[in-house]
Design a protein around this motif. Structure first.
Motif, PDB file in Angstrom:
ATOM      1  N   ALA A 204       0.815  -1.218   0.000  1.00 19.19           N
ATOM      2  CA  ALA A 204       0.000   0.000   0.000  1.00 19.19           C
ATOM      3  C   ALA A 204       0.847   1.265   0.000  1.00 19.19           C
ATOM      4  O   ALA A 204       0.502   2.255  -0.668  1.00 19.19           O
ATOM      5  CB  ALA A 204      -0.943  -0.002   1.202  1.00 19.19           C
ATOM      6  N   GLY A 205       1.947   1.251   0.737  1.00 20.61           N
ATOM      7  CA  GLY A 205       2.773   2.451   0.822  1.00 20.61           C
ATOM      8  C   GLY A 205       3.650   2.687  -0.382  1.00 20.61           C
ATOM      9  O   GLY A 205       4.265   3.760  -0.505  1.00 20.61           O
ATOM     10  N   ALA A 206       3.707   1.710  -1.292  1.00 22.70           N
ATOM     11  CA  ALA A 206       4.605   1.817  -2.447  1.00 22.70           C
ATOM     12  C   ALA A 206       3.878   2.177  -3.736  1.00 22.70           C
ATOM     13  O   ALA A 206       4.522   2.374  -4.770  1.00 22.70           O
ATOM     14  CB  ALA A 206       5.352   0.502  -2.640  1.00 22.70           C
ATOM     15  N   VAL A 207       2.554   2.259  -3.696  1.00 22.90           N
ATOM     16  CA  VAL A 207       1.777   2.563  -4.900  1.00 22.90           C
ATOM     17  C   VAL A 207       0.815   3.714  -4.630  1.00 22.90           C
ATOM     18  O   VAL A 207       0.494   4.028  -3.485  1.00 22.90           O
ATOM     19  CB  VAL A 207       0.976   1.328  -5.377  1.00 22.90           C
ATOM     20  CG1 VAL A 207       1.900   0.191  -5.742  1.00 22.90           C
ATOM     21  CG2 VAL A 207      -0.041   0.893  -4.320  1.00 22.90           C
ATOM     22  N   ALA A 208       0.390   4.341  -5.718  1.00 18.76           N
ATOM     23  CA  ALA A 208      -0.677   5.342  -5.638  1.00 18.76           C
ATOM     24  C   ALA A 208      -1.969   4.619  -5.979  1.00 18.76           C
ATOM     25  O   ALA A 208      -2.256   4.338  -7.146  1.00 18.76           O
ATOM     26  CB  ALA A 208      -0.412   6.475  -6.618  1.00 18.76           C
ATOM     27  N   LEU A 209      -2.735   4.272  -4.951  1.00 18.82           N
ATOM     28  CA  LEU A 209      -3.921   3.435  -5.123  1.00 18.82           C
ATOM     29  C   LEU A 209      -5.115   4.259  -5.581  1.00 18.82           C
ATOM     30  O   LEU A 209      -5.408   5.319  -5.020  1.00 18.82           O
ATOM     31  CB  LEU A 209      -4.254   2.731  -3.807  1.00 18.82           C
ATOM     32  CG  LEU A 209      -5.402   1.728  -3.860  1.00 18.82           C
ATOM     33  CD1 LEU A 209      -5.036   0.534  -4.743  1.00 18.82           C
ATOM     34  CD2 LEU A 209      -5.768   1.253  -2.453  1.00 18.82           C
ATOM     35  N   HIS A 210      -5.806   3.751  -6.599  1.00 25.00           N
ATOM     36  CA  HIS A 210      -7.018   4.385  -7.122  1.00 25.00           C
ATOM     37  C   HIS A 210      -8.138   3.351  -7.040  1.00 25.00           C
ATOM     38  O   HIS A 210      -8.378   2.591  -7.988  1.00 25.00           O
ATOM     39  CB  HIS A 210      -6.813   4.821  -8.572  1.00 25.00           C
ATOM     40  CG  HIS A 210      -5.732   5.836  -8.758  1.00 25.00           C
ATOM     41  ND1 HIS A 210      -5.982   7.189  -8.896  1.00 25.00           N
ATOM     42  CD2 HIS A 210      -4.384   5.703  -8.808  1.00 25.00           C
ATOM     43  CE1 HIS A 210      -4.837   7.844  -9.045  1.00 25.00           C
ATOM     44  NE2 HIS A 210      -3.846   6.964  -8.983  1.00 25.00           N
ATOM     45  N   PRO A 211      -8.830   3.269  -5.897  1.00 24.61           N
ATOM     46  CA  PRO A 211      -9.846   2.220  -5.726  1.00 24.61           C
ATOM     47  C   PRO A 211     -11.268   2.692  -5.993  1.00 24.61           C
ATOM     48  O   PRO A 211     -11.582   3.889  -5.924  1.00 24.61           O
ATOM     49  CB  PRO A 211      -9.686   1.878  -4.242  1.00 24.61           C
ATOM     50  CG  PRO A 211      -9.364   3.215  -3.616  1.00 24.61           C
ATOM     51  CD  PRO A 211      -8.574   3.992  -4.646  1.00 24.61           C
ATOM     52  N   VAL A 212     -12.121   1.743  -6.299  1.00 23.48           N
ATOM     53  CA  VAL A 212     -13.559   1.985  -6.306  1.00 23.48           C
ATOM     54  C   VAL A 212     -14.230   0.667  -5.953  1.00 23.48           C
ATOM     55  O   VAL A 212     -13.751  -0.408  -6.324  1.00 23.48           O
ATOM     56  CB  VAL A 212     -14.060   2.506  -7.667  1.00 23.48           C
ATOM     57  CG1 VAL A 212     -13.957   1.440  -8.751  1.00 23.48           C
ATOM     58  CG2 VAL A 212     -15.498   3.016  -7.570  1.00 23.48           C
ATOM     59  N   ILE A 213     -15.316   0.760  -5.200  1.00 25.60           N
ATOM     60  CA  ILE A 213     -16.072  -0.422  -4.798  1.00 25.60           C
ATOM     61  C   ILE A 213     -17.448  -0.361  -5.455  1.00 25.60           C
ATOM     62  O   ILE A 213     -18.179   0.619  -5.288  1.00 25.60           O
ATOM     63  CB  ILE A 213     -16.228  -0.488  -3.269  1.00 25.60           C
ATOM     64  CG1 ILE A 213     -14.853  -0.585  -2.597  1.00 25.60           C
ATOM     65  CG2 ILE A 213     -17.087  -1.674  -2.863  1.00 25.60           C
ATOM     66  CD1 ILE A 213     -14.906  -0.489  -1.086  1.00 25.60           C
ATOM     67  N   LEU A 214     -17.788  -1.391  -6.204  1.00 26.92           N
ATOM     68  CA  LEU A 214     -19.084  -1.461  -6.860  1.00 26.92           C
ATOM     69  C   LEU A 214     -20.102  -2.070  -5.906  1.00 26.92           C
ATOM     70  O   LEU A 214     -19.902  -3.176  -5.399  1.00 26.92           O
ATOM     71  CB  LEU A 214     -19.000  -2.306  -8.134  1.00 26.92           C
ATOM     72  CG  LEU A 214     -17.904  -1.953  -9.141  1.00 26.92           C
ATOM     73  CD1 LEU A 214     -18.051  -2.817 -10.396  1.00 26.92           C
ATOM     74  CD2 LEU A 214     -17.930  -0.479  -9.491  1.00 26.92           C
TER      75      LEU A 214
END
Length: 326
Positions: A204-214
């Motif tokens: 988690a700390g190594a990426v730029a997370l772009h999440p979405v939950i359907l």
């Protein structure tokens, strides 16, 4: 360091930018795969290659093409897909196993200057990848055997004495979690919370997370679950189960317990009719979707956008995709 808030923004890992990772999570039959492909296609129209990565615990098995609803070549829409059917059914794929391979795959995709898009609904897989895994030492075989032989009410009473904090967070009938907590404290001398506080390996700390939950409207989702199982049977799921049974695999393996396998195996053994199997499989799919829905609504961080879907035709995929690109 880059503060870009969209997937198609430029980034430079060598300069210290965190590379992007899209995550589309949702219950079964919620349209995750279609959404992931549509997002990848839009990114490619904007000049950025994208790759879809499986985060579904059934779709990892090569034996479950139909019953896992694994995307076909046509469904993939010209987009590369990885970790679909990557494990043989004779090998159990744990959350740690999958997270290890997913982490490697994501790193490879970043090195190729492409955008990885995780698509799936297995919460434990996603959480293990992002947050890491508790470094619990291997459980002593005699302890595991003793604990798992206990009736659940006896194990729960023991856990209330030996790890009361964990017991207070579990339902008295939650056999799997009670056994796990009890075997950990008995084998290691430390409660499960001790090990969970030392999580390692998360990205988690190594990426730029772009999440979405359907999160589709429940009744619509359940109707899609029913239709999905019927279509699986029409496409040859019974033959797929017959081929799986012919391998004489350990019935305790995840592939043998996947939704649809026990139900259709009963038809092949003349235990019930195909109509009954369809009813059982549809109910099992709805139950699974309900559990996923509940987990995804409450467990991920509140900052993760929840995309309510009332009508698939009206909403389409555009509103979801725009969350990643704006």
């Amino acid at each position: 360091m880059s503060t870009a808030n969209s997937l198609d923004a430029p980034y430079d890992i060598a300069a210290g930018d965190r590379p992007p990772l899209a995550l589309i999570a949702g219950p079964t039959a919620s349209g995750k795969s279609d959404c992931a492909v549509a997002l990848a296609q839009e990114l490619e129209r904007r000049g950025r290659r994208a790759v879809v990565i499986n985060a579904d615990s059934s779709q990892v098995y090569s034996d479950l093409t139909i019953l896992s609803a694994r995307p076909s070549e046509a469904d993939m829409g010209g987009i590369e897909h990885r970790l679909f059917g990557a494990w043989d059914g004779a090998q159990s794929c744990s959350a740690a196993d999958w997270a290890r391979e997913a982490s490697k795959t994501i790193a490879e995709i970043h090195r190729e200057d492409a955008v990885p898009i995780l698509a799936g609904g297995t919460g434990l897989y996603i959480r293990t990848l992002l947050d890491g895994i508790a470094p619990v030492p291997e459980i002593a075989p005699d302890v595991r055997e003793e604990v798992r032989a206990l009736p659940v009410h006896v194990a729960f009473a023991a856990l209330q004495k030996e790890d009361p904090d964990r017991a207070a967070r579990l339902a008295p009938a939650d056999t799997a979690r009670i056994s796990r907590a009890l075997e950990v404290v008995r084998s290691t001398g430390k409660p499960l919370s001790h090990w969970q506080g030392r999580m390692t390996g998360g990205i988690a700390g190594a990426v730029a997370l772009h999440p979405v939950i359907l999160l589709p409207e429940r009744q619509t989702l359940y109707a899609r679950c029913n239709l999905r199982f019927e279509r699986m049977v029409e496409r040859g799921a019974l033959d797929e189960v017959a081929a799986l049974l012919a391998r004489n695999l350990d019935p305790g393996l995840p592939v043998m317990r996947a939704i649809g396998v026990p139900e259709l195996a009963g038809v092949l053994r003349n235990e019930w009719s195909l109509e009954s199997a369809i009813q059982r499989g549809s109910q099992a799919t709805r139950n699974y979707a309900k559990r996923q829905f509940t987990w995804l609504r409450h467990q991920p961080p509140e900052s993760w956008p929840r995309q309510e879907i009332k009508n698939y035709k009206e909403n389409g995929l555009s509103a979801i995709i725009l969350r990643f690109l704006c």
